[in-house]
Design a protein around this motif. Structure first.
Motif, PDB file in Angstrom:
ATOM      1  N   ASN A   1      -1.577  14.233  -3.687  1.00 53.37           N
ATOM      2  CA  ASN A   1      -0.190  14.640  -3.866  1.00 53.37           C
ATOM      3  C   ASN A   1       0.798  13.488  -3.712  1.00 53.37           C
ATOM      4  OD1 ASN A   1      -1.030  17.206  -4.391  1.00 53.37           O
ATOM      5  ND2 ASN A   1      -0.709  17.949  -2.304  1.00 53.37           N
ATOM      6  N   VAL A   2       0.437  12.514  -2.902  1.00 57.45           N
ATOM      7  CA  VAL A   2       1.313  11.342  -2.757  1.00 57.45           C
ATOM      8  C   VAL A   2       1.374  10.579  -4.077  1.00 57.45           C
ATOM      9  CG1 VAL A   2       1.642   9.134  -1.582  1.00 57.45           C
ATOM     10  CG2 VAL A   2       0.711  11.082  -0.333  1.00 57.45           C
ATOM     11  N   LEU A   3       0.251  10.546  -4.770  1.00 56.91           N
ATOM     12  CA  LEU A   3       0.160   9.702  -5.967  1.00 56.91           C
ATOM     13  C   LEU A   3       0.745  10.349  -7.219  1.00 56.91           C
ATOM     14  CD1 LEU A   3      -3.458   8.370  -5.354  1.00 56.91           C
ATOM     15  CD2 LEU A   3      -1.388   6.993  -5.326  1.00 56.91           C
ATOM     16  N   VAL A   4       0.473  11.629  -7.426  1.00 59.77           N
ATOM     17  CA  VAL A   4       0.854  12.277  -8.694  1.00 59.77           C
ATOM     18  C   VAL A   4       2.368  12.261  -8.904  1.00 59.77           C
ATOM     19  CG1 VAL A   4       0.798  14.434 -10.007  1.00 59.77           C
ATOM     20  CG2 VAL A   4      -1.199  13.723  -8.703  1.00 59.77           C
ATOM     21  N   GLY A   5       2.754  11.815 -10.100  1.00 64.07           N
ATOM     22  CA  GLY A   5       4.164  11.798 -10.464  1.00 64.07           C
ATOM     23  C   GLY A   5       4.904  10.548 -10.037  1.00 64.07           C
ATOM     24  N   LYS A   6       4.234   9.733  -9.199  1.00 68.01           N
ATOM     25  CA  LYS A   6       4.878   8.502  -8.748  1.00 68.01           C
ATOM     26  C   LYS A   6       4.695   7.384  -9.759  1.00 68.01           C
ATOM     27  CE  LYS A   6       6.163  10.111  -4.806  1.00 68.01           C
ATOM     28  NZ  LYS A   6       5.090  10.498  -3.881  1.00 68.01           N
ATOM     29  N   LYS A   7       5.592   6.406  -9.654  1.00 65.89           N
ATOM     30  CA  LYS A   7       5.441   5.215 -10.470  1.00 65.89           C
ATOM     31  C   LYS A   7       4.300   4.403  -9.844  1.00 65.89           C
ATOM     32  CE  LYS A   7       8.476   1.882 -12.511  1.00 65.89           C
ATOM     33  NZ  LYS A   7       8.374   1.190 -13.431  1.00 65.89           N
ATOM     34  N   PHE A   8       3.442   3.881 -10.681  1.00 65.31           N
ATOM     35  CA  PHE A   8       2.299   3.159 -10.132  1.00 65.31           C
ATOM     36  C   PHE A   8       2.681   1.736  -9.764  1.00 65.31           C
ATOM     37  CE2 PHE A   8      -1.637   0.631 -10.627  1.00 65.31           C
ATOM     38  CZ  PHE A   8      -2.267   1.161  -9.519  1.00 65.31           C
ATOM     39  N   SER A   9       2.850   1.502  -8.496  1.00 67.14           N
ATOM     40  CA  SER A   9       3.166   0.153  -8.043  1.00 67.14           C
ATOM     41  C   SER A   9       2.806   0.023  -6.581  1.00 67.14           C
ATOM     42  CB  SER A   9       4.661  -0.123  -8.209  1.00 67.14           C
ATOM     43  OG  SER A   9       5.360   0.715  -7.318  1.00 67.14           O
ATOM     44  N   LYS A  10       3.011  -1.147  -6.050  1.00 66.15           N
ATOM     45  CA  LYS A  10       2.699  -1.444  -4.651  1.00 66.15           C
ATOM     46  C   LYS A  10       3.575  -0.577  -3.725  1.00 66.15           C
ATOM     47  CE  LYS A  10       0.179  -4.272  -2.172  1.00 66.15           C
ATOM     48  NZ  LYS A  10      -1.155  -4.457  -1.988  1.00 66.15           N
ATOM     49  N   GLU A  11       4.688  -0.008  -4.285  1.00 63.75           N
ATOM     50  CA  GLU A  11       5.614   0.757  -3.434  1.00 63.75           C
ATOM     51  C   GLU A  11       5.031   2.052  -2.875  1.00 63.75           C
ATOM     52  OE1 GLU A  11       9.019   0.749  -6.099  1.00 63.75           O
ATOM     53  OE2 GLU A  11       8.654  -1.407  -5.997  1.00 63.75           O
ATOM     54  N   VAL A  12       4.071   2.625  -3.583  1.00 67.91           N
ATOM     55  CA  VAL A  12       3.478   3.862  -3.054  1.00 67.91           C
ATOM     56  C   VAL A  12       2.612   3.586  -1.825  1.00 67.91           C
ATOM     57  CG1 VAL A  12       3.457   5.254  -5.162  1.00 67.91           C
ATOM     58  CG2 VAL A  12       1.536   3.724  -4.677  1.00 67.91           C
ATOM     59  N   LEU A  13       2.360   2.300  -1.603  1.00 68.23           N
ATOM     60  CA  LEU A  13       1.363   1.935  -0.587  1.00 68.23           C
ATOM     61  C   LEU A  13       1.622   2.481   0.812  1.00 68.23           C
ATOM     62  CD1 LEU A  13      -1.267   0.325  -0.153  1.00 68.23           C
ATOM     63  CD2 LEU A  13       0.123  -1.590   0.549  1.00 68.23           C
ATOM     64  N   SER A  14       2.859   2.274   1.338  1.00 69.90           N
ATOM     65  CA  SER A  14       3.058   2.625   2.742  1.00 69.90           C
ATOM     66  C   SER A  14       2.878   4.126   2.989  1.00 69.90           C
ATOM     67  CB  SER A  14       4.426   2.141   3.225  1.00 69.90           C
ATOM     68  OG  SER A  14       5.429   2.875   2.590  1.00 69.90           O
ATOM     69  N   VAL A  15       3.402   4.959   2.090  1.00 67.97           N
ATOM     70  CA  VAL A  15       3.207   6.412   2.246  1.00 67.97           C
ATOM     71  C   VAL A  15       1.719   6.729   2.128  1.00 67.97           C
ATOM     72  CG1 VAL A  15       4.087   8.654   1.515  1.00 67.97           C
ATOM     73  CG2 VAL A  15       5.286   6.575   0.810  1.00 67.97           C
ATOM     74  N   LEU A  16       1.101   6.078   1.163  1.00 70.91           N
ATOM     75  CA  LEU A  16      -0.319   6.308   0.896  1.00 70.91           C
ATOM     76  C   LEU A  16      -1.168   6.032   2.145  1.00 70.91           C
ATOM     77  CD1 LEU A  16      -2.027   7.015  -1.593  1.00 70.91           C
ATOM     78  CD2 LEU A  16      -2.367   4.586  -1.950  1.00 70.91           C
ATOM     79  N   LEU A  17      -0.859   4.928   2.825  1.00 76.29           N
ATOM     80  CA  LEU A  17      -1.613   4.558   4.013  1.00 76.29           C
ATOM     81  C   LEU A  17      -1.435   5.599   5.114  1.00 76.29           C
ATOM     82  CD1 LEU A  17      -1.154   0.679   4.279  1.00 76.29           C
ATOM     83  CD2 LEU A  17      -2.910   1.980   3.107  1.00 76.29           C
ATOM     84  N   ASP A  18      -0.188   6.032   5.308  1.00 78.64           N
ATOM     85  CA  ASP A  18       0.067   7.024   6.357  1.00 78.64           C
ATOM     86  C   ASP A  18      -0.648   8.336   6.067  1.00 78.64           C
ATOM     87  OD1 ASP A  18       1.556   5.282   7.778  1.00 78.64           O
ATOM     88  OD2 ASP A  18       3.495   5.944   6.992  1.00 78.64           O
ATOM     89  N   LYS A  19      -0.591   8.745   4.815  1.00 78.59           N
ATOM     90  CA  LYS A  19      -1.214  10.024   4.455  1.00 78.59           C
ATOM     91  C   LYS A  19      -2.744   9.942   4.551  1.00 78.59           C
ATOM     92  CE  LYS A  19       2.468  12.435   3.487  1.00 78.59           C
ATOM     93  NZ  LYS A  19       2.874  13.588   4.283  1.00 78.59           N
ATOM     94  N   SER A  20      -3.300   8.770   4.222  1.00 78.13           N
ATOM     95  CA  SER A  20      -4.754   8.599   4.341  1.00 78.13           C
ATOM     96  C   SER A  20      -5.170   8.748   5.795  1.00 78.13           C
ATOM     97  CB  SER A  20      -5.188   7.219   3.858  1.00 78.13           C
ATOM     98  OG  SER A  20      -4.741   7.001   2.569  1.00 78.13           O
ATOM     99  N   SER A  21      -4.362   8.158   6.655  1.00 83.22           N
ATOM    100  CA  SER A  21      -4.625   8.234   8.076  1.00 83.22           C
ATOM    101  C   SER A  21      -4.576   9.688   8.548  1.00 83.22           C
ATOM    102  CB  SER A  21      -3.566   7.407   8.796  1.00 83.22           C
ATOM    103  OG  SER A  21      -4.040   6.928   9.995  1.00 83.22           O
ATOM    104  N   LEU A  22      -3.583  10.399   8.026  1.00 85.73           N
ATOM    105  CA  LEU A  22      -3.430  11.817   8.355  1.00 85.73           C
ATOM    106  C   LEU A  22      -4.642  12.618   7.886  1.00 85.73           C
ATOM    107  CD1 LEU A  22      -1.174  13.882   9.353  1.00 85.73           C
ATOM    108  CD2 LEU A  22      -0.719  14.255   6.936  1.00 85.73           C
ATOM    109  N   GLN A  23      -5.114  12.267   6.682  1.00 84.88           N
ATOM    110  CA  GLN A  23      -6.274  12.955   6.124  1.00 84.88           C
ATOM    111  C   GLN A  23      -7.509  12.788   7.014  1.00 84.88           C
ATOM    112  OE1 GLN A  23      -6.900  14.887   2.982  1.00 84.88           O
ATOM    113  NE2 GLN A  23      -8.480  15.282   4.507  1.00 84.88           N
ATOM    114  N   VAL A  24      -7.710  11.561   7.488  1.00 79.94           N
ATOM    115  CA  VAL A  24      -8.857  11.293   8.356  1.00 79.94           C
ATOM    116  C   VAL A  24      -8.725  12.115   9.632  1.00 79.94           C
ATOM    117  CG1 VAL A  24      -9.979   9.536   9.784  1.00 79.94           C
ATOM    118  CG2 VAL A  24      -9.291   8.992   7.448  1.00 79.94           C
TER     119      VAL A  24
END
Lengths: 295, 154
Positions: free
Chosen positions: A231-254
């Motif tokens: 859900n973090v990824l879909v609809g977002k522009k693909f760039s390094k900017e999605v990274l910080s949210v992505l990292l936090d959410k991955s951590s949450l997933q674990v």
């Protein structure tokens, strides 16, 4: 008594015939990298083997329309060097290249990786991300198709019947798809995943992520789908900017997957490095894709 | 079961237990004792042999699976004279201490060099990643293989 019977069918027809008499303590051997160790470790002395590595049609990698078809006895080494897969399923190539050692990759097969159903299996995470299916043959010679996800129970258990063998792995690929895989183990080479991850995304013309599939492996009995990260990824522009949210959410997933396990503190942090390296790889893939378009 | 295979260049035609590990077959039936058992789990590489041109761990293969295949052990390299250059380089660089990992280490290197006569340091490291050595710390082994590469390129 099995009297240590050994058979090596050369065709699928011979294989289903051999399966007719298969009972307990009769094992299907492909590369043997898991099976031989298990037999030796569990001190099994009375057993028979059906060797499927002499069936040549199980060693092919093909692409028909937009479907990839991989024979069950294709080795990790062949997957790693497949030109088709390098282009259409880079995550699978990467996962195969990270399995065991050179010696193991020369023998270990993709069908075996599925059937063995280890919680740390590297290619399983990728195959589930691609929503792959397997073709299974039985003793009647009947072929059925099933989702990888449905026949893998995890913790080294599969849901195949006694007289069933995986013959092919199939999945669909699309244009403009990027995928990557990464794993963390105790050391760099010859290591068992403590956590692994596969991300597959499809980017549209305006550089937005249209679809995303994310699976994490080794944090449960079998790889788990991560909708949180998708859900973090879909609809977002693909760039390094999605990274910080992505990292936090991955951590949450674990954290959600293993809220009580002792390794959670380590894995919550380790996953960030994992996802970061996948994202870097995807960005590199995208640039080379763009490069191709402009040439 | 009768196994027909080419072992160290010699055609064999032998009645053996096909469910035996290749490692045990080579040591017990063929008396090729350069093949060592370390971990018995495919992790340490001491039992490495070359099967149809590829380095594999013989403790994870069933003897019946080598039907019609070619197997090379260290004894085979010795017989064909291919061992001389590798051995000299290993000795020169101090790449051998206790020697237990050496046969596997040499066969992994040999399988690499047969496919890629001019490997990089990284490629050498990757080829021997499945061979554990508890004495030398690997640097000397990598240096020894590098010298074989250099001498072959010249």
């Amino acid at each position: 008594m099995h009297k240590n019977k050994f058979s090596a069918p050369q065709t699928l027809k011979e294989l289903s015939k051999a399966l007719k008499t298969k009972k307990e303590n009769c094992f299907i051997a492909a590369g043997g990298t898991d099976l031989a160790v298990k037999i030796n470790k569990n001190r099994i002395f009375d057993y028979s083997i059906i060797d499927i590595t002499k069936i040549q049609e199980l060693e092919k990698i093909e692409m028909i329309n937009n479907s990839i078809i991989i024979g069950a006895c294709t080795t990790m080494q062949s997957i790693e060097n497949s030109e088709i897969l390098k282009v259409y399923a880079p995550a699978l190539v990467k996962a195969a290249s990270k399995v065991g050692s050179t010696q193991i990759r020369n023998r270990a097969t993709i069908g075996g990786n599925i059937a063995n159903a280890s919680q740390s299996a590297d290619t399983l995470t990728v195959l589930m991300t691609y929503n792959a299916e397997v073709e299974i043959i039985n003793s009647q010679g009947k072929i059925v198709t099933n989702k990888v996800n449905d026949i893998v129970k995890g913790l080294e258990k599969n849901l195949l019947n006694q007289d069933e063998v995986i013959t092919k792995i199939k999945f669909k690929v699309e244009d403009n798809e990027l995928s990557s895989f990464s794993k963390v183990g105790a050391r760099k080479a010859v290591t068992i995943s403590k956590i692994n991850c596969c991300i597959k995304i499809k980017i549209n013309k305006s550089n937005l992520i249209e679809k995303a599939e994310v699976y994490f492996g080794a944090i449960g009995p079998k790889p788990i789908k991560s909708e949180i990260v998708e859900n973090v990824l879909v609809g977002k522009k693909f760039s390094k900017e999605v990274l910080s949210v992505l990292l936090d959410k991955s951590s949450l997933q674990v954290n959600e997957a293993i809220p009580t396990r002792a390794s959670r503190y380590y894995k919550r942090i380790a996953v960030k490095g994992l996802v970061d390296s996948i994202l870097n790889d995807l960005i590199e893939q995208e640039q080379s894709l763009e490069g191709d378009l402009y040439e | 079961m009768i196994i027909r295979a080419l072992i160290n260049g010699e055609k064999i035609n032998k009645d053996v237990d096909p469910n035996k590990r290749l490692l045990d077959f080579l040591r017990e039936d063929m008396r090729l004792i350069s093949v060592k058992e370390g971990c018995g789990e495919g992790e340490c590489g001491a039992c490495t042999v070359i099967l149809d041109g590829k380095a594999v761990t013989s403790c994870t293969i069933f003897t019946g699976q080598i039907q019609g295949c070619e197997v090379v052990t260290l004894e085979g390299l010795d017989k064909s004279g291919e061992l001389d250059k590798i051995r000299d380089s290993f000795i020169k660089h101090g790449a051998i201490q206790c020697g237990f990992c050496t046969p596997g280490m040499i066969l992994s290197s040999k399988a690499l060099l047969d496919k890629n006569s001019n490997p990089t340091k990284e490629e050498i490291k990757r080829a021997i990643e499945g061979n554990l050595c508890r004495c030398t710390g690997y640097n000397k082994i990598v240096e020894a293989v590098e010298e074989i590469v250099d001498s072959e390129v010249k």
